[in-house]
Design a protein around this motif. Structure first.
Motif, PDB file in Angstrom:
ATOM      1  N   PRO A  58       0.797  -1.229   0.000  1.00 50.13           N
ATOM      2  CA  PRO A  58       0.000   0.000   0.000  1.00 50.13           C
ATOM      3  C   PRO A  58       0.831   1.282   0.000  1.00 50.13           C
ATOM      4  O   PRO A  58       0.265   2.370  -0.099  1.00 50.13           O
ATOM      5  N   ALA A  59       2.139   1.170   0.113  1.00 46.11           N
ATOM      6  CA  ALA A  59       2.957   2.360   0.387  1.00 46.11           C
ATOM      7  C   ALA A  59       3.229   3.196  -0.850  1.00 46.11           C
ATOM      8  O   ALA A  59       3.464   2.670  -1.937  1.00 46.11           O
ATOM      9  N   ARG A  60       3.195   4.525  -0.665  1.00 46.10           N
ATOM     10  CA  ARG A  60       3.643   5.436  -1.727  1.00 46.10           C
ATOM     11  C   ARG A  60       5.153   5.611  -1.629  1.00 46.10           C
ATOM     12  O   ARG A  60       5.834   5.765  -2.631  1.00 46.10           O
ATOM     13  N   VAL A  61       5.657   5.595  -0.404  1.00 47.21           N
ATOM     14  CA  VAL A  61       7.091   5.782  -0.172  1.00 47.21           C
ATOM     15  C   VAL A  61       7.653   4.555   0.548  1.00 47.21           C
ATOM     16  O   VAL A  61       7.189   4.191   1.625  1.00 47.21           O
ATOM     17  N   VAL A  62       8.654   3.937  -0.083  1.00 50.69           N
ATOM     18  CA  VAL A  62       9.316   2.772   0.502  1.00 50.69           C
ATOM     19  C   VAL A  62      10.778   3.130   0.718  1.00 50.69           C
ATOM     20  O   VAL A  62      11.442   3.629  -0.188  1.00 50.69           O
ATOM     21  N   VAL A  63      11.262   2.874   1.919  1.00 52.83           N
ATOM     22  CA  VAL A  63      12.639   3.213   2.248  1.00 52.83           C
ATOM     23  C   VAL A  63      13.451   1.932   2.369  1.00 52.83           C
ATOM     24  O   VAL A  63      13.158   1.084   3.206  1.00 52.83           O
ATOM     25  N   PHE A  64      14.460   1.809   1.510  1.00 53.00           N
ATOM     26  CA  PHE A  64      15.355   0.642   1.585  1.00 53.00           C
ATOM     27  C   PHE A  64      16.482   0.968   2.556  1.00 53.00           C
ATOM     28  O   PHE A  64      17.486   1.582   2.177  1.00 53.00           O
ATOM     29  N   ALA A  65      16.311   0.562   3.808  1.00 47.78           N
ATOM     30  CA  ALA A  65      17.311   0.858   4.831  1.00 47.78           C
ATOM     31  C   ALA A  65      17.899  -0.420   5.404  1.00 47.78           C
ATOM     32  O   ALA A  65      18.491  -0.413   6.479  1.00 47.78           O
ATOM     33  N   MET A  66      17.731  -1.495   4.653  1.00 48.45           N
ATOM     34  CA  MET A  66      18.348  -2.752   5.100  1.00 48.45           C
ATOM     35  C   MET A  66      19.800  -2.780   4.623  1.00 48.45           C
ATOM     36  O   MET A  66      20.198  -1.961   3.809  1.00 48.45           O
ATOM     37  N   PRO A  67      20.596  -3.742   5.123  1.00 55.88           N
ATOM     38  CA  PRO A  67      21.959  -3.862   4.589  1.00 55.88           C
ATOM     39  C   PRO A  67      21.905  -4.173   3.097  1.00 55.88           C
ATOM     40  O   PRO A  67      20.979  -4.856   2.636  1.00 55.88           O
ATOM     41  N   TYR A  68      22.891  -3.686   2.354  1.00 57.30           N
ATOM     42  CA  TYR A  68      22.895  -3.894   0.917  1.00 57.30           C
ATOM     43  C   TYR A  68      22.822  -5.371   0.550  1.00 57.30           C
ATOM     44  O   TYR A  68      22.188  -5.759  -0.425  1.00 57.30           O
ATOM     45  N   GLY A  69      23.448  -6.200   1.368  1.00 56.26           N
ATOM     46  CA  GLY A  69      23.470  -7.641   1.096  1.00 56.26           C
ATOM     47  C   GLY A  69      22.089  -8.271   1.067  1.00 56.26           C
ATOM     48  O   GLY A  69      21.906  -9.362   0.519  1.00 56.26           O
ATOM     49  N   ALA A  70      21.113  -7.587   1.642  1.00 51.52           N
ATOM     50  CA  ALA A  70      19.750  -8.134   1.673  1.00 51.52           C
ATOM     51  C   ALA A  70      18.914  -7.677   0.483  1.00 51.52           C
ATOM     52  O   ALA A  70      17.732  -8.023   0.384  1.00 51.52           O
ATOM     53  N   LEU A  71      19.522  -6.935  -0.437  1.00 51.46           N
ATOM     54  CA  LEU A  71      18.745  -6.326  -1.513  1.00 51.46           C
ATOM     55  C   LEU A  71      17.979  -7.345  -2.343  1.00 51.46           C
ATOM     56  O   LEU A  71      16.788  -7.161  -2.629  1.00 51.46           O
ATOM     57  N   ASP A  72      18.653  -8.426  -2.741  1.00 53.43           N
ATOM     58  CA  ASP A  72      17.978  -9.416  -3.582  1.00 53.43           C
ATOM     59  C   ASP A  72      16.738  -9.960  -2.881  1.00 53.43           C
ATOM     60  O   ASP A  72      15.659 -10.039  -3.477  1.00 53.43           O
ATOM     61  N   ASP A  73      16.906 -10.345  -1.618  1.00 50.74           N
ATOM     62  CA  ASP A  73      15.776 -10.876  -0.859  1.00 50.74           C
ATOM     63  C   ASP A  73      14.653  -9.853  -0.751  1.00 50.74           C
ATOM     64  O   ASP A  73      13.474 -10.188  -0.890  1.00 50.74           O
ATOM     65  N   VAL A  74      15.031  -8.616  -0.505  1.00 56.19           N
ATOM     66  CA  VAL A  74      14.015  -7.570  -0.324  1.00 56.19           C
ATOM     67  C   VAL A  74      13.267  -7.316  -1.630  1.00 56.19           C
ATOM     68  O   VAL A  74      12.038  -7.156  -1.640  1.00 56.19           O
ATOM     69  N   LEU A  75      13.990  -7.312  -2.737  1.00 60.64           N
ATOM     70  CA  LEU A  75      13.325  -7.095  -4.025  1.00 60.64           C
ATOM     71  C   LEU A  75      12.345  -8.228  -4.311  1.00 60.64           C
ATOM     72  O   LEU A  75      11.225  -7.996  -4.784  1.00 60.64           O
ATOM     73  N   THR A  76      12.772  -9.450  -4.029  1.00 60.00           N
ATOM     74  CA  THR A  76      11.878 -10.588  -4.230  1.00 60.00           C
ATOM     75  C   THR A  76      10.634 -10.468  -3.360  1.00 60.00           C
ATOM     76  O   THR A  76       9.511 -10.659  -3.824  1.00 60.00           O
ATOM     77  N   ALA A  77      10.850 -10.105  -2.101  1.00 58.86           N
ATOM     78  CA  ALA A  77       9.721 -10.016  -1.162  1.00 58.86           C
ATOM     79  C   ALA A  77       8.825  -8.817  -1.460  1.00 58.86           C
ATOM     80  O   ALA A  77       7.639  -8.832  -1.140  1.00 58.86           O
ATOM     81  N   SER A  78       9.384  -7.783  -2.075  1.00 57.37           N
ATOM     82  CA  SER A  78       8.638  -6.534  -2.250  1.00 57.37           C
ATOM     83  C   SER A  78       7.493  -6.646  -3.235  1.00 57.37           C
ATOM     84  O   SER A  78       6.474  -5.964  -3.110  1.00 57.37           O
ATOM     85  N   GLY A  79       7.669  -7.471  -4.242  1.00 53.96           N
ATOM     86  CA  GLY A  79       6.659  -7.500  -5.295  1.00 53.96           C
ATOM     87  C   GLY A  79       6.744  -6.259  -6.151  1.00 53.96           C
ATOM     88  O   GLY A  79       7.812  -5.647  -6.274  1.00 53.96           O
ATOM     89  N   ASP A  80       5.619  -5.851  -6.697  1.00 52.60           N
ATOM     90  CA  ASP A  80       5.603  -4.769  -7.681  1.00 52.60           C
ATOM     91  C   ASP A  80       5.860  -3.410  -7.022  1.00 52.60           C
ATOM     92  O   ASP A  80       5.162  -3.008  -6.103  1.00 52.60           O
ATOM     93  N   LEU A  81       6.854  -2.691  -7.531  1.00 51.20           N
ATOM     94  CA  LEU A  81       7.191  -1.376  -6.975  1.00 51.20           C
ATOM     95  C   LEU A  81       6.800  -0.244  -7.930  1.00 51.20           C
ATOM     96  O   LEU A  81       7.177   0.911  -7.717  1.00 51.20           O
TER      97      LEU A  81
END
Lengths: 206, 206
Positions: A58-81
């Protein structure tokens, strides 16, 4: 504003705290939304925690503040951006290896390779020449960075930096020219943003 | 100190002026040491001008303050630089093409490529999280840079930067992440140099 923050480490938590104080709604997206530390943080600042997918959807603004190493996992989990504002706070730094992308050398290092018996020190490249005549802003001297691989040469340059009236900052080995060389362009971008060439970088201390 | 400066443009002349005021001896190395403007400068500040070769040969400290495009010619004219301190003030920037060496992309641009329909804005990557809680140093707010390609997204992020209490600096398009991403490592180097994590970057104005 409704803001979703992925990652609740120092940066994610710090942003959440600051934005909650301004009245923004904050939702953390986490691998484990029931993590005790995260729950305590949410209670303390009035934020909520859920899965990454549920926070992002539901978010208009998403902040990627996780460690860079988690990016792949976060992108997979995020779904459509699509259409979302994604604030990227990550640093693609690999331990001991510097920046992962696009910072593989510098002109100072290339110069050192061409004159291997000289002691190249990078400095004075990162601001308009105006600051050489007027390095003081109010009570503060502009900072001027220098870096190099020869300690004696650096000591000489440090003195010369101070003799201009600058606050001298030792940025480390010559490879740090990768960090200093972009500053000229950042100085120009800042000059455009501020609408003046009468600007300088400073390392503030308390 | 005896200092030889190659290049008498804004930076070379500005350094010469500052160092002469501190009592250093300054010799300019120039393609044409009898250039009227250079001679006038030398007279006005008490410096001398000679050829590049003659300026470099006896110098312990050589300052490369000519345009980057003149580097090949200057190296040829310089002769042996063994053991000398060479202060590299040049910026290997090609008009409209950014930094020539080692700054070809950024992790934010790579991220944007992976989520092309989202609006990636780079920010909050360039300092310790301490500054999120305490962004004010004396009278000055720490500067926080942001960049991106979507104007509306940037406006949202600017507000969020200001809501943390930062001085918001628009660094331009997302490709400026190449300039912002090195700042985290420069922040760490500065932290080491200053001996504290309680530091922040600031764009000073008058």
């Amino acid at each position: 504003m409704d803001i979703s923050i992925i990652g609740s480490g120092h940066i994610g938590a710090g942003l959440a705290r600051a934005w909650r104080a301004k009245g923004h709604a904050v939702t953390f997206g986490a691998r484990d939304p029931r993590d005790a530390e995260l729950v305590a943080l949410c209670t303390s600042i009035g934020a909520t925690a859920t899965t990454v997918a549920a926070a992002v959807a539901p978010a208009r603004v998403v902040v990627f503040a996780m460690p860079y190493g988690a990016l792949d996992d976060v992108l997979t989990a995020s779904g459509d951006l699509a259409g979302k504002v994604v604030i990227d706070c990550t640093n693609a730094v690999e331990r001991g290896a510097g920046l992962k992308y696009g910072h593989t050398t510098s002109s100072a290092e290339e110069l050192q390779r061409r004159i291997p018996t000289a002691h190249v020190v990078k400095s004075f490249n990162a601001q308009g020449a105006e600051n050489l005549a007027k390095p003081i802003y109010g009570d503060l001297a502009a900072s001027n960075f220098y870096c190099g691989d020869d300690a004696a040469a650096k000591q000489i340059v440090r003195q010369l930096v101070e003799d201009v009236g600058f606050d001298a900052i030792d940025a480390g080995p010559l490879a740090s020219a990768r960090l200093i060389e972009p500053l000229m362009m950042l100085w120009m971008a800042s000059s455009r943003a501020v609408g003046s060439r009468d600007i300088a970088f400073r390392v503030l201390r308390r």
